[in-house]
Design an enzyme around this catalytic site. Structure first.
Site, PDB file in Angstrom:
ATOM      1  N   ARG A 158       7.949 -32.832  12.606  1.00 57.50           N
ATOM      2  CA  ARG A 158       6.938 -32.383  13.566  1.00 57.50           C
ATOM      3  C   ARG A 158       6.328 -31.037  13.137  1.00 57.50           C
ATOM      4  NH1 ARG A 158      11.867 -31.084  15.578  1.00 57.50           N
ATOM      5  NH2 ARG A 158      12.163 -29.068  16.615  1.00 57.50           N
ATOM      6  N   HIS A 159       7.092 -30.268  12.367  1.00 58.39           N
ATOM      7  CA  HIS A 159       6.578 -28.970  11.917  1.00 58.39           C
ATOM      8  C   HIS A 159       5.472 -29.147  10.877  1.00 58.39           C
ATOM      9  CE1 HIS A 159       9.748 -27.303  14.269  1.00 58.39           C
ATOM     10  NE2 HIS A 159      10.660 -27.971  13.572  1.00 58.39           N
TER      11      HIS A 159
ATOM     12  N   ASP B 216       0.857  -1.193   0.000  1.00 60.61           N
ATOM     13  CA  ASP B 216       0.000   0.000   0.000  1.00 60.61           C
ATOM     14  C   ASP B 216       0.893   1.243   0.000  1.00 60.61           C
ATOM     15  OD1 ASP B 216       0.767   0.533   2.624  1.00 60.61           O
ATOM     16  OD2 ASP B 216      -1.240   0.374   3.483  1.00 60.61           O
ATOM     17  N   HIS B 217       0.275   2.383   0.215  1.00 60.70           N
ATOM     18  CA  HIS B 217       0.998   3.656   0.146  1.00 60.70           C
ATOM     19  C   HIS B 217       1.980   3.840   1.304  1.00 60.70           C
ATOM     20  CE1 HIS B 217      -2.618   3.985   2.558  1.00 60.70           C
ATOM     21  NE2 HIS B 217      -2.008   4.929   3.246  1.00 60.70           N
TER      22      HIS B 217
ATOM     23  N   CYS C 189       2.929  -2.983   4.031  1.00 64.28           N
ATOM     24  CA  CYS C 189       2.109  -1.805   4.302  1.00 64.28           C
ATOM     25  C   CYS C 189       2.882  -0.993   5.339  1.00 64.28           C
ATOM     26  CB  CYS C 189       0.692  -2.187   4.740  1.00 64.28           C
ATOM     27  SG  CYS C 189       0.549  -3.012   6.331  1.00 64.28           S
TER      28      CYS C 189
ATOM     29  N   ARG D 156       7.054   1.584   7.546  1.00 66.50           N
ATOM     30  CA  ARG D 156       7.246   2.627   8.556  1.00 66.50           C
ATOM     31  C   ARG D 156       7.868   2.064   9.834  1.00 66.50           C
ATOM     32  NH1 ARG D 156       1.080   4.663   7.459  1.00 66.50           N
ATOM     33  NH2 ARG D 156       1.488   5.762   5.501  1.00 66.50           N
TER      34      ARG D 156
ATOM     35  N   ARG E 263       2.273 -29.630  12.677  1.00 64.89           N
ATOM     36  CA  ARG E 263       1.776 -28.366  13.244  1.00 64.89           C
ATOM     37  C   ARG E 263       1.209 -27.445  12.155  1.00 64.89           C
ATOM     38  NH1 ARG E 263       7.165 -28.205  17.006  1.00 64.89           N
ATOM     39  NH2 ARG E 263       6.428 -29.779  18.476  1.00 64.89           N
TER      40      ARG E 263
ATOM     41  N   THR F 131       2.885  -0.856   8.615  1.00 69.10           N
ATOM     42  CA  THR F 131       3.425  -1.689   9.690  1.00 69.10           C
ATOM     43  C   THR F 131       3.663  -3.130   9.262  1.00 69.10           C
ATOM     44  OG1 THR F 131       1.192  -2.263  10.360  1.00 69.10           O
ATOM     45  CG2 THR F 131       2.206  -0.359  11.474  1.00 69.10           C
ATOM     46  N   GLY F 132       3.035  -3.543   8.179  1.00 69.62           N
ATOM     47  CA  GLY F 132       3.028  -4.955   7.781  1.00 69.62           C
ATOM     48  C   GLY F 132       1.899  -5.721   8.448  1.00 69.62           C
TER      49      GLY F 132
ATOM     50  N   HIS G  59       9.945 -23.512  10.189  1.00 64.02           N
ATOM     51  CA  HIS G  59       8.941 -24.117  11.069  1.00 64.02           C
ATOM     52  C   HIS G  59       7.507 -23.920  10.594  1.00 64.02           C
ATOM     53  CE1 HIS G  59      11.556 -24.517  14.971  1.00 64.02           C
ATOM     54  NE2 HIS G  59      12.146 -24.998  13.894  1.00 64.02           N
ATOM     55  N   ASN G  60       7.216 -22.749  10.025  1.00 68.92           N
ATOM     56  CA  ASN G  60       5.812 -22.419   9.698  1.00 68.92           C
ATOM     57  C   ASN G  60       5.496 -22.561   8.219  1.00 68.92           C
ATOM     58  OD1 ASN G  60       6.714 -19.791  11.799  1.00 68.92           O
ATOM     59  ND2 ASN G  60       5.453 -21.484  12.526  1.00 68.92           N
TER      60      ASN G  60
ATOM     61  N   GLY H 173      -1.601  -4.892   8.936  1.00 68.34           N
ATOM     62  CA  GLY H 173      -2.894  -4.991   8.251  1.00 68.34           C
ATOM     63  C   GLY H 173      -2.842  -5.900   7.037  1.00 68.34           C
TER      64      GLY H 173
HETATM   65  C1  RB5 Z   1      -2.183   3.014   6.195  1.00 75.08           C
HETATM   66  O1  RB5 Z   1      -2.219   4.302   6.724  1.00 75.08           O
HETATM   67  C2  RB5 Z   1      -1.780   2.024   7.278  1.00 75.08           C
HETATM   68  O2  RB5 Z   1      -2.826   1.833   8.151  1.00 75.08           O
HETATM   69  C3  RB5 Z   1      -1.320   0.725   6.652  1.00 75.08           C
HETATM   70  O3  RB5 Z   1      -0.257   0.950   5.806  1.00 75.08           O
HETATM   71  C4  RB5 Z   1      -0.865  -0.356   7.619  1.00 75.08           C
HETATM   72  O4  RB5 Z   1       0.087   0.142   8.503  1.00 75.08           O
HETATM   73  C5  RB5 Z   1      -1.934  -1.098   8.295  1.00 75.08           C
HETATM   74  O5  RB5 Z   1      -1.700  -2.067   9.021  1.00 75.08           O
END
Ligand code: RB5
Length: 147
Positions: free
Chosen positions: A133-134, A9-10, A66, A110, A137, A68-69, A99-100, A71
């Site tokens: 074992r993984h 995303d942006h 995104c 960000r 799971r 934070t990664g 493992h996953n 969402g």
């Molecule tokens: C967008 O503003 C922000 O919410 C998105 O990039 C992300 O951080 C959501 O988890």
């Protein structure tokens, strides 16, 4: 040539561009679905696009970014068959594959990571699922889908 699907995303335009360049330098063919500007989009839409492309087949894995990664990884994990990891560091990036058996990896544009996200991506790429074992799971984890 192995293929990777990439979407963002942006909140992660620059990070996604750096990831694309890095993947290409490692010899991957990258299907980058965007976005390429900081005009606001909704991360679930980008997660959906990436997973739908991944399901067309032939992809080694997917990368989602995104702000934070969080969402975009949560959104991807709502879709059947997806195990999208959001690693904190190089160790977690390696373990999410060993493992996953993560088939997607997510990063936050960000986030101030303690280790370079491109090194985290390398750790994921260079690791292999350990099975055993993984595998049990992972099977149990996937059996939780829809419950
Ligand atoms: C967008 O503003 C922000 O919410 C998105 O990039 C992300 O951080 C959501 O988890």
């Amino acid at each position: 040539m192995e293929k990777v699907v990439l979407a963002n995303d942006h909140g992660a335009v620059d990070l996604a561009a750096a990831i694309r360049k890095h993947l290409e330098s490692r010899g991957f063919e990258v299907c980058h679905l965007g976005v390429f500007t900081e005009e606001s989009v909704d991360y679930p839409d980008m997660a959906q696009k990436a997973v739908e492309e991944f399901r067309r087949g032939g992809y080694a894995f997917g990368v989602l970014c995104c702000g934070t990664g969080i969402g975009i990884s949560v959104a991807a994990n709502k879709m059947k068959g997806i195990r999208c990891a959001l690693p904190q560091n190089i160790f977690a990036a390696r373990m999410c594959r060993e493992h996953n058996d993560a088939n997607f990896i997510a990063f936050g544009g960000r986030i101030d990571y303690p280790e370079p996200p491109l090194a985290m991506l390398d750790a994921y790429i260079d690791a292999s699922f350990q099975g055993g074992r993984h595998a049990r799971r992972v099977e149990k984890m996937m059996a939780l889908e829809g419950r």
